[in-house]
Design a protein around this motif. Structure first.
Motif, PDB file in Angstrom:
ATOM      1  N   UNK A 100      20.246  -6.119  11.434  1.00  0.00           N
ATOM      2  CA  UNK A 100      21.603  -5.664  11.726  1.00  0.00           C
ATOM      3  C   UNK A 100      22.434  -6.840  12.227  1.00  0.00           C
ATOM      4  N   UNK A 101      23.687  -6.879  11.821  1.00  0.00           N
ATOM      5  CA  UNK A 101      24.561  -7.971  12.249  1.00  0.00           C
ATOM      6  C   UNK A 101      25.945  -7.423  12.551  1.00  0.00           C
ATOM      7  N   UNK A 102      26.715  -8.142  13.343  1.00  0.00           N
ATOM      8  CA  UNK A 102      28.075  -7.739  13.671  1.00  0.00           C
ATOM      9  C   UNK A 102      28.998  -8.045  12.501  1.00  0.00           C
ATOM     10  N   UNK A 103      29.571  -6.994  11.936  1.00  0.00           N
ATOM     11  CA  UNK A 103      30.512  -7.162  10.826  1.00  0.00           C
ATOM     12  C   UNK A 103      31.912  -7.467  11.349  1.00  0.00           C
ATOM     13  N   UNK A 104      32.251  -6.991  12.525  1.00  0.00           N
ATOM     14  CA  UNK A 104      33.551  -7.208  13.144  1.00  0.00           C
ATOM     15  C   UNK A 104      33.786  -6.128  14.181  1.00  0.00           C
ATOM     16  N   UNK A 105      34.866  -6.178  14.906  1.00  0.00           N
ATOM     17  CA  UNK A 105      35.868  -7.240  14.922  1.00  0.00           C
ATOM     18  C   UNK A 105      35.372  -8.457  15.703  1.00  0.00           C
TER      19      UNK A 105
END
Length: 365
Positions: A96-101
């Motif tokens: 899992x990774x931070x897509x935004x903001x």
């Protein structure tokens, strides 16, 4: 628009717990965390490693330099997270990774690593909304059931409540975020960025003795913070201002401590007001404070007074979970993954503007 989702292939070993790696890098905190979901739905934090990019006093962090920091440290942070958790990357069910903001260049640096690991090891990829990560980790740690959420960080200020598989935004800042406001004033009075400017503002405010008049700007459910920042900065140009705090017992002297105290008290009063209004609207007696500024003990105290008067209570976490971290991304990502949501490689991009209310919260009934 939210990323398209597809249903992943069934797990080959569904009899074991789910494991997820979460990667966070939307600002100056780089984090990697591994979480385990048991078959009964309970969660266990196996590791939560973080490394912070700290700049000299009076300086903010620039996107390019922050991205360089993340590229230099991310593999070491991931290895530490795996080692502390006692698992192999082969054991993971998803990445899992931070897509935004967040800030574009740092987000892209971390997303690139997430995509690479996903392809190298054949693991499904899950893009996560940064705010939803904060909320889900806060709910998991505190046990809050259906709270009004106050999300306060360096880049975001929102009052949120859940309804029909979506986190609805009741109010937000009309200009700058509360964390950005505090950070910028810390630079004006040359406070250290270690461990964070907001923390040092909080410590300085504890020494303040005078509540100076500052603009109080709530507009319905929204707040405006640029005016109060400008007004606070204007005090530093006053001939009565003493940067070293000398003569602080005199009514004619304005000190950094007085300004920090006044800035905090006024902003937090505004946040308490709009949060209480949201509680009244949905009939909730719970408040959950998330985001980096949520660590502030004075904010928690003021919110607690309001909630107690309404017969409710405040939920908050300590710096391990309120400050940006990888484990919150792992938690929200794994909840989505278990509902059949994952991010196609073609959609594994980043966006600096990813609204909280764009996320389909399929895991909540």
């Amino acid at each position: 628009m939210p990323a398209r989702t597809s249903r992943p292939a069934p797990l080959q070993r569904p009899d074991r717990p789910y494991l997820a790696l979460g990667l966070e890098g939307s600002a100056n905190k780089l984090g990697a965390g591994i979480i385990k979901h048991a078959k009964d739905g309970s969660s266990t934090v196996l590791s939560n490693i973080r490394h912070t990019y700290i700049t000299p006093p009076g300086e903010g962090f620039q996107p390019r330099d922050t991205a360089l920091h993340h590229r230099q440290w991310i593999m070491g942070v991931i290895k530490d997270a795996l080692q502390k958790a006692g698992v192999s990357i082969h054991d993971l069910d998803c990445i899992c990774y931070t897509k935004g903001p967040g800030m574009g260049a740092p987000l892209q640096s971390v997303a690139l690593v997430a995509r690479t690991l996903s392809q190298l090891y054949g693991k499904p990829l899950v893009g996560v909304n940064h705010c939803v990560g904060h909320i889900e980790m806060g709910r998991e740690i505190t046990g809050a059931q259906n709270p009004v959420v106050l999300y306060v960080s360096g880049g975001n200020t929102q009052v949120i409540a859940y309804s029909r598989q979506c986190y609805r935004i009741f109010g937000e800042t009309l200009d700058i975020a509360v964390g950005n406001c505090l950070d910028r004033f810390a630079r004006v009075i040359n406070l250290s960025n270690d461990p964070s400017p907001g923390y040092n503002i909080e410590q300085e405010a504890k020494k303040g003795k005078r509540l100076l008049p500052l603009p109080y700007t709530t507009k319905g459910m929204d707040v405006s913070l640029s005016g109060i920042l400008t007004s606070t900065e204007a005090y530093t140009q006053d001939k009565r201002f003493r940067l070293d705090g000398t003569g602080s017992d005199s009514e004619d002297v304005v000190t950094p401590a007085d300004l920090c105290f006044s800035l905090q008290e006024t902003i937090f009063s505004m946040l308490v007001e709009i949060t209480e209004r949201a509680m009244a609207h949905i009939g909730s007696k719970e408040v959950l404070i998330v985001g980096g500024v949520g660590c502030n003990e004075r904010l928690q105290e003021m919110m607690g007074i309001m909630a107690k008067e309404r017969g409710g209570q405040v939920f908050a976490t300590d710096e391990r979970f309120c400050i940006d971290n990888g484990i919150m991304i792992a938690q929200a990502g794994l909840l989505a993954f278990r509902m059949g949501q994952c991010t196609d490689l073609a959609d594994s991009t980043c966006t600096q503007r990813f609204r909280t209310d764009q996320v389909h919260v399929a895991w909540r009934a």
